[in-house]
Design a protein around this motif. Structure first.
Motif, mmCIF file in Angstrom:
data_model
loop_
_atom_site.group_PDB
_atom_site.id
_atom_site.type_symbol
_atom_site.label_atom_id
_atom_site.label_comp_id
_atom_site.label_asym_id
_atom_site.label_seq_id
_atom_site.Cartn_x
_atom_site.Cartn_y
_atom_site.Cartn_z
ATOM 1 N N MET A 1 -19.215 25.839 -19.726
ATOM 2 C CA MET A 1 -18.052 24.983 -19.989
ATOM 3 C C MET A 1 -17.974 23.879 -18.944
ATOM 4 N N VAL A 2 -17.841 22.636 -19.405
ATOM 5 C CA VAL A 2 -17.737 21.499 -18.506
ATOM 6 C C VAL A 2 -16.270 21.277 -18.161
ATOM 7 N N LEU A 3 -15.959 21.329 -16.876
ATOM 8 C CA LEU A 3 -14.576 21.148 -16.447
ATOM 9 C C LEU A 3 -14.271 19.663 -16.307
ATOM 10 N N SER A 4 -13.110 19.288 -16.776
ATOM 11 C CA SER A 4 -12.701 17.894 -16.703
ATOM 12 C C SER A 4 -11.498 17.780 -15.776
ATOM 13 N N TYR A 5 -11.752 17.447 -14.523
ATOM 14 C CA TYR A 5 -10.673 17.347 -13.550
ATOM 15 C C TYR A 5 -10.012 15.967 -13.620
ATOM 16 N N ILE A 6 -8.820 15.895 -13.055
ATOM 17 C CA ILE A 6 -8.068 14.644 -13.045
ATOM 18 C C ILE A 6 -8.274 13.961 -11.702
ATOM 19 N N THR A 7 -8.851 12.771 -11.718
ATOM 20 C CA THR A 7 -9.031 12.007 -10.489
ATOM 21 C C THR A 7 -7.765 11.225 -10.209
ATOM 22 N N TRP A 8 -7.135 11.534 -9.083
ATOM 23 C CA TRP A 8 -5.844 10.930 -8.741
ATOM 24 C C TRP A 8 -6.056 9.963 -7.577
ATOM 25 N N ASP A 9 -5.906 8.679 -7.871
ATOM 26 C CA ASP A 9 -6.202 7.660 -6.863
ATOM 27 C C ASP A 9 -5.121 6.587 -6.858
ATOM 28 N N VAL A 10 -3.863 7.022 -6.814
ATOM 29 C CA VAL A 10 -2.728 6.099 -6.809
ATOM 30 C C VAL A 10 -2.422 5.689 -5.375
ATOM 31 N N ASP A 11 -2.358 4.392 -5.143
ATOM 32 C CA ASP A 11 -1.993 3.893 -3.819
ATOM 33 C C ASP A 11 -0.492 4.133 -3.611
ATOM 34 N N PRO A 12 -0.109 4.924 -2.610
ATOM 35 C CA PRO A 12 1.313 5.223 -2.407
ATOM 36 C C PRO A 12 2.150 4.014 -2.013
ATOM 37 N N GLU A 13 1.480 2.952 -1.587
ATOM 38 C CA GLU A 13 2.191 1.740 -1.174
ATOM 39 C C GLU A 13 2.259 0.752 -2.335
ATOM 40 N N ILE A 14 3.467 0.340 -2.677
ATOM 41 C CA ILE A 14 3.644 -0.633 -3.756
ATOM 42 C C ILE A 14 3.360 -2.041 -3.255
ATOM 43 N N VAL A 15 3.958 -2.380 -2.110
ATOM 44 C CA VAL A 15 3.757 -3.703 -1.520
ATOM 45 C C VAL A 15 4.034 -3.606 -0.026
ATOM 46 N N ASN A 16 3.411 -4.476 0.747
ATOM 47 C CA ASN A 16 3.621 -4.515 2.188
ATOM 48 C C ASN A 16 3.997 -5.944 2.572
ATOM 49 N N ILE A 17 5.189 -6.098 3.112
ATOM 50 C CA ILE A 17 5.684 -7.415 3.477
ATOM 51 C C ILE A 17 5.950 -7.454 4.980
ATOM 52 N N PHE A 18 5.186 -8.263 5.688
ATOM 53 C CA PHE A 18 5.329 -8.412 7.139
ATOM 54 C C PHE A 18 5.283 -7.059 7.856
ATOM 55 N N GLY A 19 4.378 -6.211 7.396
ATOM 56 C CA GLY A 19 4.195 -4.917 8.044
ATOM 57 C C GLY A 19 5.155 -3.829 7.594
ATOM 58 N N ILE A 20 6.110 -4.197 6.750
ATOM 59 C CA ILE A 20 7.063 -3.211 6.229
ATOM 60 C C ILE A 20 6.608 -2.796 4.837
ATOM 61 N N SER A 21 6.402 -1.505 4.672
ATOM 62 C CA SER A 21 5.819 -0.983 3.443
ATOM 63 C C SER A 21 6.882 -0.476 2.473
ATOM 64 N N LEU A 22 6.777 -0.901 1.223
ATOM 65 C CA LEU A 22 7.612 -0.348 0.155
ATOM 66 C C LEU A 22 6.753 0.648 -0.602
ATOM 67 N N ARG A 23 7.174 1.918 -0.575
ATOM 68 C CA ARG A 23 6.359 2.987 -1.132
ATOM 69 C C ARG A 23 7.074 3.682 -2.284
#
Length: 296
Positions: A1-23
């Motif tokens: 049986m071939v297992l089909s895993y879920i690759t999870w590669d979501v960047d937790p940061e939405i935007v970074n403005i002047f070093g301040i991160s919106l996550r």
């Protein structure tokens, strides 16, 4: 049986403005609070509780949950570091070796601390508004799992609090945090449990609220939440090194007092219900208080 895993590669940061991160975490944390307030508004209107009291409860509750969760994480999981960097417990900045400060956000919130903070906030709210603390914790018990859904979804988007390695078909490969193969998506396990608990408590509210305002809702809520948390911890990777040789991890140890407290509230609430205790609606209590004042 071939297992089909879920690759999870979501960047937790939405935007970074002047070093301040919106996550995503911050968005979901606040979004969960706003959703809970929306649900609570319906409850307050049904019970005749002034909506200005909801505003107070929202402010006290939000501060209590956040401060409690933050301090809880610092003291439960990283006490050695934070007891020597006390300012970083509540400030989103970290002091660098060269003496400068770097914005790091609030990396670490503990649900157990959040629970303690919320209970403290409810006590303060009850003293300020003269509302019943017992009824208030019952009301908050209805929405507590809903906030848990948002927080664990945020953990998933952050690729944090990951599970142990596994070969189950629904396993996630967390590209943003660990690279050693598929793992249990324990964030989803908890989020799904909490969503089911919220649905159950909402149904219970619609069917049994008039009879069970005796601590049963609060007890049921925290018992369900922390029993689920206790068992799901067996599938989680340890969060700090000192847990490696422990039979039960810190999350499980901290869950036990909440479970016992929840069961105690359920037993006490059932006892009061069987004794014929009938909760008096808030608007009727207000009228009674007003009549007593007039007699004086």
């Amino acid at each position: 049986m071939v297992l089909s895993y879920i690759t999870w590669d979501v960047d937790p940061e939405i935007v970074n403005i002047f070093g301040i991160s919106l996550r995503y975490y911050g968005i979901f944390f606040v979004g969960g609070l706003l959703t809970c307030i929306y649900v609570l508004k319906t409850v307050f209107q049904r019970e005749g509780i002034p909506l200005e009291h909801l505003e107070k409860l929202a402010i006290y509750g939000a501060l209590g949950v956040f401060i409690g969760a933050r301090i809880g994480h610092c003291l439960f999981y990283e006490p050695v570091y934070y007891l020597t960097h006390i300012g970083e417990m509540l400030l989103p900045f970290s002091k660098m070796p060269d003496g400068s400060f770097k914005y790091v956000g609030y990396q670490g919130l503990a649900s157990h601390g959040g629970g303690i903070g919320l209970i403290t906030a409810i006590i303060i709210y009850s003293r300020k508004t003269k509302e019943s603390a017992l009824k208030t914790v019952d009301i908050m018990g209805i929405v507590a799992p809903l906030q848990g859904v948002f927080i664990r979804t945020a953990n998933l988007l952050n690729s944090e609090i990951v599970g142990k390695q596994t070969d189950v078909p629904w396993a996630f490969i967390f590209e943003q945090s660990v690279y050693d193969g598929p793992r249990h998506p324990t964030q989803l396990y908890e989020a799904i449990c909490y969503l089911v608990f919220f649905g159950f408590l909402l149904l219970m509210f619609r069917k049994k609220w008039a009879k069970f305002q005796t601590g049963i809702f609060f007890g049921t809520s925290i018992t369900l939440i922390f029993v689920a948390r206790f068992f799901i911890e067996f599938f989680k990777e340890i969060q700090v090194d000192y847990e490696r040789n422990m039979t039960l991890d810190m999350g499980q140890i901290l869950s036990i007092p909440f479970i016992l407290t929840g069961i105690s509230f359920i037993v006490w609430g059932i006892y009061r219900t069987n004794k014929g205790f009938v909760p008096v609606p808030t608007h009727q209590r207000s009228k009674r208080r007003e009549k007593r004042r007039q007699k004086k």
